[in-house]
Each structure stands twice: as structure tokens, then as C-alpha cells.
Design a protein around this motif. Structure first.
Motif, PDB file in Angstrom:
ATOM      1  N   THR A  16      -0.739   3.227   8.503  1.00 29.88           N
ATOM      2  CA  THR A  16       0.414   3.062   7.617  1.00 29.88           C
ATOM      3  C   THR A  16       0.473   4.205   6.611  1.00 29.88           C
ATOM      4  O   THR A  16      -0.408   5.046   6.543  1.00 29.88           O
ATOM      5  CB  THR A  16       0.343   1.727   6.839  1.00 29.88           C
ATOM      6  N   GLN A  17       1.528   4.199   5.835  1.00 30.67           N
ATOM      7  CA  GLN A  17       1.695   5.124   4.720  1.00 30.67           C
ATOM      8  C   GLN A  17       1.360   4.345   3.450  1.00 30.67           C
ATOM      9  O   GLN A  17       1.791   3.197   3.304  1.00 30.67           O
ATOM     10  CB  GLN A  17       3.142   5.617   4.635  1.00 30.67           C
ATOM     11  N   GLU A  30       5.279   0.989   6.870  1.00 28.58           N
ATOM     12  CA  GLU A  30       5.270   1.699   8.148  1.00 28.58           C
ATOM     13  C   GLU A  30       5.764   3.129   7.989  1.00 28.58           C
ATOM     14  O   GLU A  30       5.337   4.017   8.705  1.00 28.58           O
ATOM     15  CB  GLU A  30       6.126   0.954   9.176  1.00 28.58           C
ATOM     16  N   THR A  31       6.687   3.339   7.052  1.00 31.82           N
ATOM     17  CA  THR A  31       7.211   4.675   6.785  1.00 31.82           C
ATOM     18  C   THR A  31       6.981   5.010   5.313  1.00 31.82           C
ATOM     19  O   THR A  31       6.779   4.117   4.479  1.00 31.82           O
ATOM     20  CB  THR A  31       8.716   4.757   7.076  1.00 31.82           C
ATOM     21  N   ARG A  33       9.211   6.144   3.295  1.00 30.97           N
ATOM     22  CA  ARG A  33      10.363   5.625   2.549  1.00 30.97           C
ATOM     23  C   ARG A  33      10.160   4.148   2.175  1.00 30.97           C
ATOM     24  O   ARG A  33      10.425   3.731   1.049  1.00 30.97           O
ATOM     25  CB  ARG A  33      11.629   5.802   3.374  1.00 30.97           C
ATOM     26  N   GLU A  34       9.679   3.355   3.129  1.00 27.91           N
ATOM     27  CA  GLU A  34       9.434   1.932   2.872  1.00 27.91           C
ATOM     28  C   GLU A  34       8.338   1.758   1.818  1.00 27.91           C
ATOM     29  O   GLU A  34       8.463   0.936   0.907  1.00 27.91           O
ATOM     30  CB  GLU A  34       9.023   1.242   4.174  1.00 27.91           C
ATOM     31  N   SER A  55      -0.725   9.426   4.437  1.00 30.33           N
ATOM     32  CA  SER A  55      -0.719   8.828   5.759  1.00 30.33           C
ATOM     33  C   SER A  55      -2.166   8.491   6.107  1.00 30.33           C
ATOM     34  O   SER A  55      -3.031   9.367   6.113  1.00 30.33           O
ATOM     35  CB  SER A  55      -0.145   9.820   6.768  1.00 30.33           C
TER      36      SER A  55
END
Length: 66
Positions: A16-17, A30-31, A33-34, A55
Motif C-alpha cells: 500500500t501507500q 491503495e493509491t 491519492r486515497e 510506497s
């Protein structure tokens, strides 16, 4: 003065980020941005410049070279 080190648990956040603020993981997604959106919901007055996105690999791999 010694620099503080942030430890990110690969078992928990692998794949994940994550967003780090003041040497603590404050959000993940997951991203990127999220993850940033979640961090801004928790800390609405914090500037994006103060948040760091990383990341996290799914696993930690060790390569031995002979």
C-alpha cells in the motif's frame, strides 16, 4: 541532534501507500491519492508539504551476492 526514524510495519502496510506525519503513519490506501485524502480528513489544517507519501513493498526481500 539525532534524527528520528519512522518504522513502517511491512506486514501491516505491505503493498500500500502510506502517509507519514511527524514520524508516524497517519493514513494508508491503495493509491497515493486515497492515502492523502484520508490523511487530510484526519488532519485538515496540515499542509500537503508536511505530509510524506511512501510506497511500501509487499515483502522484504534479501539478496545475497557471492
Amino acid at each position: 541532534m539525532r534524527a528520528k526514524t519512522t518504522v513502517i510495519d511491512v506486514r501491516r502496510y505491505g503493498g500500500t501507500q502510506v502517509v507519514v506525519y511527524h514520524n508516524r503513519v497517519v493514513a494508508n490506501g491503495e493509491t497515493a491519492r486515497e492515502a492523502l485524502r484520508k490523511a487530510q480528513e484526519k488532519y485538515p489544517r496540515v499542509s500537503l508539504r508536511e505530509l510524506r507519501v511512501f510506497s511500501v513493498p509487499e515483502t522484504v526481500r534479501t539478496v545475497y551476492v557471492f
